[in-house]
Design a protein around this motif. Sequence first.
Motif, PDB file in Angstrom:
ATOM      1  N   LYS A  39      60.085-136.709 112.915  1.00  0.00           N
ATOM      2  CA  LYS A  39      58.987-136.018 113.618  1.00  0.00           C
ATOM      3  C   LYS A  39      57.691-136.716 113.227  1.00  0.00           C
ATOM      4  N   ILE A  40      56.743-136.802 114.177  1.00  0.00           N
ATOM      5  CA  ILE A  40      55.467-137.428 113.807  1.00  0.00           C
ATOM      6  C   ILE A  40      54.667-136.492 112.912  1.00  0.00           C
ATOM      7  N   LYS A  41      54.053-137.080 111.894  1.00  0.00           N
ATOM      8  CA  LYS A  41      53.163-136.343 110.999  1.00  0.00           C
ATOM      9  C   LYS A  41      51.858-137.115 110.870  1.00  0.00           C
ATOM     10  N   GLN A  42      50.749-136.406 110.982  1.00  0.00           N
ATOM     11  CA  GLN A  42      49.456-137.088 110.968  1.00  0.00           C
ATOM     12  C   GLN A  42      49.106-137.606 109.576  1.00  0.00           C
ATOM     13  N   VAL A  43      48.706-138.875 109.526  1.00  0.00           N
ATOM     14  CA  VAL A  43      48.207-139.470 108.286  1.00  0.00           C
ATOM     15  C   VAL A  43      46.726-139.159 108.162  1.00  0.00           C
ATOM     16  N   GLU A  44      45.987-139.418 109.225  1.00  0.00           N
ATOM     17  CA  GLU A  44      44.539-139.164 109.241  1.00  0.00           C
ATOM     18  C   GLU A  44      44.042-139.333 110.669  1.00  0.00           C
ATOM     19  N   LEU A  45      42.776-138.959 110.890  1.00  0.00           N
ATOM     20  CA  LEU A  45      42.139-139.235 112.171  1.00  0.00           C
ATOM     21  C   LEU A  45      40.836-139.970 111.902  1.00  0.00           C
ATOM     22  N   ASN A  46      40.687-141.138 112.524  1.00  0.00           N
ATOM     23  CA  ASN A  46      39.496-141.968 112.317  1.00  0.00           C
ATOM     24  C   ASN A  46      38.461-141.686 113.387  1.00  0.00           C
ATOM     25  N   THR A  47      37.233-141.435 112.938  1.00  0.00           N
ATOM     26  CA  THR A  47      36.158-141.201 113.912  1.00  0.00           C
ATOM     27  C   THR A  47      35.146-142.343 113.924  1.00  0.00           C
ATOM     28  N   ILE A  48      35.291-143.286 113.000  1.00  0.00           N
ATOM     29  CA  ILE A  48      34.347-144.418 112.986  1.00  0.00           C
ATOM     30  C   ILE A  48      35.113-145.731 112.941  1.00  0.00           C
ATOM     31  N   ALA A  49      34.661-146.679 113.783  1.00  0.00           N
ATOM     32  CA  ALA A  49      35.177-148.054 113.758  1.00  0.00           C
ATOM     33  C   ALA A  49      36.702-148.128 113.850  1.00  0.00           C
ATOM     34  N   SER A  50      37.306-147.234 114.619  1.00  0.00           N
ATOM     35  CA  SER A  50      38.768-147.264 114.788  1.00  0.00           C
ATOM     36  C   SER A  50      39.149-148.616 115.371  1.00  0.00           C
ATOM     37  N   SER A  51      39.949-149.363 114.644  1.00  0.00           N
ATOM     38  CA  SER A  51      40.147-150.753 115.062  1.00  0.00           C
ATOM     39  C   SER A  51      41.487-150.990 115.748  1.00  0.00           C
ATOM     40  N   PHE A  52      41.677-152.190 116.201  1.00  0.00           N
ATOM     41  CA  PHE A  52      42.894-152.733 116.818  1.00  0.00           C
ATOM     42  C   PHE A  52      43.171-152.267 118.243  1.00  0.00           C
ATOM     43  N   GLY A  53      42.288-151.429 118.795  1.00  0.00           N
ATOM     44  CA  GLY A  53      42.425-151.061 120.203  1.00  0.00           C
ATOM     45  C   GLY A  53      42.229-152.268 121.107  1.00  0.00           C
ATOM     46  N   GLY A  54      41.387-153.193 120.676  1.00  0.00           N
ATOM     47  CA  GLY A  54      41.122-154.394 121.464  1.00  0.00           C
ATOM     48  C   GLY A  54      42.325-155.322 121.493  1.00  0.00           C
ATOM     49  N   LEU A  55      43.139-155.282 120.442  1.00  0.00           N
ATOM     50  CA  LEU A  55      44.284-156.192 120.353  1.00  0.00           C
ATOM     51  C   LEU A  55      45.595-155.544 120.797  1.00  0.00           C
ATOM     52  N   SER A  56      45.679-154.217 120.664  1.00  0.00           N
ATOM     53  CA  SER A  56      46.990-153.587 120.829  1.00  0.00           C
ATOM     54  C   SER A  56      47.531-153.732 122.252  1.00  0.00           C
ATOM     55  N   SER A  57      46.630-153.742 123.250  1.00  0.00           N
ATOM     56  CA  SER A  57      47.101-153.923 124.630  1.00  0.00           C
ATOM     57  C   SER A  57      47.833-155.261 124.756  1.00  0.00           C
ATOM     58  N   GLN A  58      47.311-156.272 124.058  1.00  0.00           N
ATOM     59  CA  GLN A  58      47.913-157.608 124.129  1.00  0.00           C
ATOM     60  C   GLN A  58      49.240-157.670 123.384  1.00  0.00           C
ATOM     61  N   VAL A  59      49.361-156.863 122.327  1.00  0.00           N
ATOM     62  CA  VAL A  59      50.613-156.864 121.563  1.00  0.00           C
ATOM     63  C   VAL A  59      51.745-156.277 122.413  1.00  0.00           C
ATOM     64  N   THR A  60      51.408-155.255 123.200  1.00  0.00           N
ATOM     65  CA  THR A  60      52.415-154.697 124.116  1.00  0.00           C
ATOM     66  C   THR A  60      52.912-155.785 125.071  1.00  0.00           C
ATOM     67  N   LYS A  61      51.976-156.555 125.624  1.00  0.00           N
ATOM     68  CA  LYS A  61      52.371-157.630 126.558  1.00  0.00           C
ATOM     69  C   LYS A  61      53.186-158.699 125.839  1.00  0.00           C
TER      70      LYS A  61
END
Length: 475
Positions: free
Chosen positions: A138-160
């Motif tokens: 089951k998924i369990k939350q580690v944390e929630l980031n509200t500042i400078a959450s990174s890797f969104g710019g790269l993750s789309s490319q990793v899927t491809k």
Amino acid sequence: MSNLIIESLIKESISDEDLDEIVDKAKDYAIQHGVCMCFKNNYDRNKVQLSRFVLVPTSFPKLEFEKGIVIQKILNKLIHKVAYDHDFISKTTKSVIEADNFTAELFKIYQTVYQEGITQKYSLGLFRSDYMLDDSLKIKQVELNTIASSFGGLSSQVTKLHKYILCELDNDDKINHLPDNETASGLADGLVAAWNIYDNNQGRILFVTEEKTCNICDQRAIEYLIREKNLKIKVIRRTFKYLIENAKLRPNKELIVGNDLVSVVYYRTGYEVEAYPTQNEWSVRLLIERSRAIKCPSIQYHLAGTKKVQQVLNNPKILKQFLNDEEARQIQDVFVGLYSLELNEEGDKAVEMAMNEPEKYVLKPQREGGGNNIYGENVKTTLENIKNSQERSAFILMELIKAPVQKNYIISPDNKRPQLQDCLSELGIYGYIIGDYNEIKENQQIGHVIRTKPCDENEGGIIAGAGALDSPYLY
Ligand code: ADP
Ligand code: MG
Ligand code: MG
């Protein structure tokens, strides 16, 4: 108990020759698509290298992934409501502020602008909620980031990249199991939406950056998408050091940087102590906070992202102050044990619990960016030292999540042939939200990332540690 094992998508029997060939293809695909960064060690802006990434996607239970997707909008709303609740923020952070200078400085800025009257009512949040699977998958939350959450710019490319690799491995029937991932575009949408709300064609979007930006491709991906979405919007990148000399407010609180009017401020730094070597950095953060520009995050969003707030929210009664019963239930479902270490009876009990079984917990200070938590026997020795002092309120205690193991090849920018190794993964779900006291104008779930690390690492920082970019294969 040892960790659960999930079967990997890659066969152990692959020959060295075949492995070398597929790794070669993967590396070139990654470079061609900007899955790259500079490294902290011997930083050189002219030496952009491959980010570490894993060769094949990580198997992830579909229903759990979808749960994370569905609750993102509830989490966005929760953080928004918490952030705009002055009493809650003040009360919750009080004990931490007494023990932790960094959070105290953030709170001082918040208190100052709150008392003066907040000029810009809207906040922009580009959030990332992180999860690990527990031993019942089951998924369990580690944390929630509200500042400078990174890797969104790269993750789309990793899927491809992973779709391409699966096809190369003659697994093209599997690529439909990789969910679409348009995170970078979603983050750009959030910034553009804030720019539109400010409504000034001259306005710039200011990325506040570190002196040495390792994650440059991640950030530029968002910048270029902003430009694609609106030809009028110019992004500028400035460090705190530059802003100390060159940022000022007009009498109407417009933020001027050099000769530019700034309408949206996006922090890609400012979450770590090192970003504020002198009082001047704090002063300029206050100046920006006082301005009319829409901040991502506003100071209240930043405070709402602290580990202390996460711990206090782990209480159905408190959750229900902000959410309806059903929403609160859905959120509570992904929480693990989180305990206050304040100097009171409740805190004493948590200290005792952790000292008895330190291997079951993580000790967390109010810090971001990885590498700050305390594990195993160190939980005990640290608590031994601070158990009778105010210092302990600066930490929270969290139950350790025992994630399942999956084998993968971690590909690094070096000449060594990668080894199949036992890995643990962390799923991140991105969302954006814009709102003020009265209304939430936009609330979206926008994509995901997986970060994977070797089993024997406590933390899998991608820039500093041994972590690697990854994507989910849903089953
Ligand atoms: P940060 O804000 O520094 O990223 P995190 O809370 O995300 O802090 O902790 C950093 C890393 O530590 C996580 O990415 C994860 O690998 C590990 N970690 C944190 N909390 C837990 C937990 N409860 N169980 C297992 N690992 C954890
Ligand atoms: Mg964090
Ligand atoms: Mg984290």
